[in-house]
Write an enzyme that holds these catalytic residues in place. Structure first.
Site, mmCIF file in Angstrom:
data_model
loop_
_atom_site.group_PDB
_atom_site.id
_atom_site.type_symbol
_atom_site.label_atom_id
_atom_site.label_comp_id
_atom_site.label_asym_id
_atom_site.label_seq_id
_atom_site.Cartn_x
_atom_site.Cartn_y
_atom_site.Cartn_z
ATOM 1 N N ASP A 207 1.057 -1.219 -0.097
ATOM 2 C CA ASP A 207 0.110 0.052 -0.061
ATOM 3 C C ASP A 207 0.746 1.203 -0.031
ATOM 4 O O ASP A 207 1.750 1.452 1.005
ATOM 5 C CB ASP A 207 -0.759 -0.031 1.293
ATOM 6 C CG ASP A 207 -2.029 0.977 1.589
ATOM 7 O OD1 ASP A 207 -2.709 0.895 0.416
ATOM 8 O OD2 ASP A 207 -1.723 1.781 2.181
ATOM 9 N N GLU A 262 1.727 -0.380 -4.865
ATOM 10 C CA GLU A 262 0.949 0.866 -5.014
ATOM 11 C C GLU A 262 1.681 1.937 -5.151
ATOM 12 O O GLU A 262 2.109 2.527 -3.802
ATOM 13 C CB GLU A 262 -0.301 0.861 -4.110
ATOM 14 C CG GLU A 262 -1.365 2.024 -4.602
ATOM 15 C CD GLU A 262 -2.287 2.380 -3.468
ATOM 16 O OE1 GLU A 262 -3.359 3.132 -3.749
ATOM 17 O OE2 GLU A 262 -1.686 2.520 -2.433
#
Ligand code: NOJ
Length: 536
Positions: A207, A262
């Site tokens: 993330d 990400e």
């Protein structure tokens, strides 16, 4: 000569399927999906033909950001099950030939993580430096002008009265940023990776991983980026060193463990740097295509940008149309298509061909595609009434529960008085997994056929991609591997288009977005919003 497919790492050949656990399937009737719910449907995913699951966070969390605020990286939140349930899920997935990739949230924890509780307890606490604390400016204001995500009027800082300092959070104030300059943070976070690697996961989706290195001077963002959340701007050299350490750890494990990052930087060139020289991320998400409208020239540019930025590094592209953070692509493309005065139902009907053509595009580009749960059902975003909205980032619509069948509860039986945590997407009485599975002409079967054609056609998995000239509003590309080739044609317009390519007329049609049994020789005409894959 290309190496045999088996010598290519699995994550370059794989089609990933994103599971957002709260909304996938529920095993215990509390209206929120869980790990046993996922396990119960693994066979459906194997039937579909995807290769790997990426499961969004299921760790212990107060759920301020629905799991992206982790309070224990090494345990399962009771809402979703426990470690034994997770182990059973991984075993069953592996038995079915599905890899399992889990989400790792290294940029921030929950404010209820014991590390932060200790850090906030006093300026002298053992974990104080695990987070980013700064004194107020002389006028009491935050240390810099960084803007948090979600509420663009909010600073990325919260003042902590008891200890008289501001702490940094690129997202909600309940998600304080970790300070990766503190070696103990890096060590502790690497241990969390080891914990799950030892349990047998095949990899991680990391993330906002470009956030783990920050400029220690914490300078203001320049005025021309005012209003852009800092998480879309943060791009520091030190992050690359940290990614190399992470890569070494992953590559040290047997079985080709991987990480897809990400990297929420809105340029493909910037994203490309996070692959390093095959020594940082194995894969990185590239957001410009996710934000591109359904227009041939925009997609041609995305393909070109990916090639230009990634090929020189030997980096492998990823392609994503939808995820849990953005309006589903069917709804996005649909909105753009809405004609003045047209009712919503008509627009929705007209948008299905476009969702089908997009599926063919996604699954035939060069790179690893990520399918978001429900894309294969052609789902649109749910229309979530004000009183049921729960997400601080306004992303509820794309997180609607998957309708499994046409019964009143759509396969989510709940106790009296309990409803699913979000409403179902529109048209779930007809647009549900069971109904579409029973209809060979459905978009679900198109995804399954496309995945099967892809698997049977090495050129589509590993081949080069050459963009061919084609009429305005269409895109044509040839995928070629070791003398085998196929050509993909996508019509982004709502009109029929004649493609004047005599060598393609009569070619075998491997796949047509609108027809489960296309005529064997291609006619030379693309229907409105139609995509075809031709042999040759
Ligand atoms: C990106 C995740 O995809 C999103 O859902 C989350 O809110 C932020 N990162 C913060 O963790």
């Amino acid at each position: 000569m290309t190496p045999p497919a088996d010598d290519i790492p699995w994550w370059r050949r794989a089609v990933f399927y994103q599971v957002y656990p709260r909304s996938f399937a529920d095993s215990d009737g509390d209206g929120v999906g869980d790990l046993d719910g996922i396990r119960a449907h693994l066979a459906d995913l194997a039937w579909l033909g995807v290769d790997a699951l990426w499961i969004s966070p299921f760790f212990r969390s107060p759920m301020a950001d629905f799991g992206y605020d982790v309070s224990d990286y090494c345990d399962v939140d009771p809402l979703f099950g426990d470690l034994a349930t997770f182990d059973a899920l991984v075993d069953e997935a592996h038995r079915l030939g599905l890899r399992v990739v889990i989400d790792w949230v290294p940029n921030h924890t929950s404010d209820q993580h014991p590390w932060f509780a200790d850090a906030a307890s006093s300026r002298d606490s053992a974990h104080r430096d695990w987070y980013v604390w700064r004194d107020p400016e002389p006028d009491g204001s935050p240390p810099n002008n960084w803007v948090a995500a979600f509420d663009l009027t909010a600073p990325a800082w919260t003042f902590h009265e008891p200890t008289g300092q501001w702490y940094l959070h690129l997202f909600e104030s309940a998600q304080p940023d970790l300070n990766w300059d503190e070696p103990a943070v890096e060590a502790a976070m690497l241990d969390t990776l080891r914990f799950w690697l030892d349990r047998g996961v095949d990899g991680f989706r990391a993330d906002v991983v470009h956030g783990i290195g920050k400029d220690p001077a914490l300078p203001d963002d320049p005025p021309d980026t005012a209003g852009i959340p800092h998480c879309a701007l943060n791009d520091q050299p030190v992050t690359h060193e940290r990614l190399r350490t992470i890569r070494t750890l992953l590559d040290g494990y047997p079985g080709e463990r991987m990480m897809v990052g990400e990297v929420f930087l809105l340029s493909t060139d910037a994203v490309a740097t996070y692959y390093g020289h095959d020594d940082e991320l194995h894969l990185a998400f590239n957001f410009p295509p996710l934000f591109a409208p359904w227009l041939a020239d925009r997609w041609a540019r995305c393909i070109d940008d990916a090639r230009r930025a990634l090929d020189p590094r030997g980096a492998w592209p990823t392609w994503v149309l939808s995820n849990h953070d953005n309006v589903r692509h069917r709804s996005r493309y649909d909105r753009a298509a809405g004609r003045a005065g047209e009712d919503a139902a008509t627009t929705a009907r007209r948008s299905e061909p476009r969702a089908r053509a997009a599926a063919v595009l996604l699954l035939t580009l060069r790179g690893s595609p990520f399918v978001y749960q429900g894309d294969e059902l052609g789902l649109e975003d749910a229309d979530v009434p004000e009183e049921r909205r729960v997400d601080p980032g306004g992303r509820d619509g794309c997180r609607a529960p998957i309708p499994w069948d046409g019964s009143p509860d759509h396969g989510w039986p709940t106790a009296p008085g309990v409803s699913t945590w979000l409403p179902f997407p529109p048209g779930a009485d007809a647009r549900n997994r069971a109904a579409l599975a029973a209809d060979p002409g459905s978009i679900l079967h198109l995804y399954r056929r496309a995945l099967s054609v892809r698997r049977a056609t090495p050129a589509l998995v590993l081949g080069d991609l050459e963009v061919l000239p084609s009429p305005d509003g269409t895109l044509a590309y040839r995928r070629r591997l070791d003398g085998d080739a196929c050509t993909v044609l996508v019509n982004f317009t709502g009109e029929e288009v004649d493609v004047t390519a005599p060598e393609l007329v009569g070619a075998a049609v491997l796949l047509a977005s609108d027809d489960p049994a296309p005529a064997s020789g291609w006619s030379g005409t693309l229907g409105p919003d139609q995509a075809v894959v031709l042999h040759g």
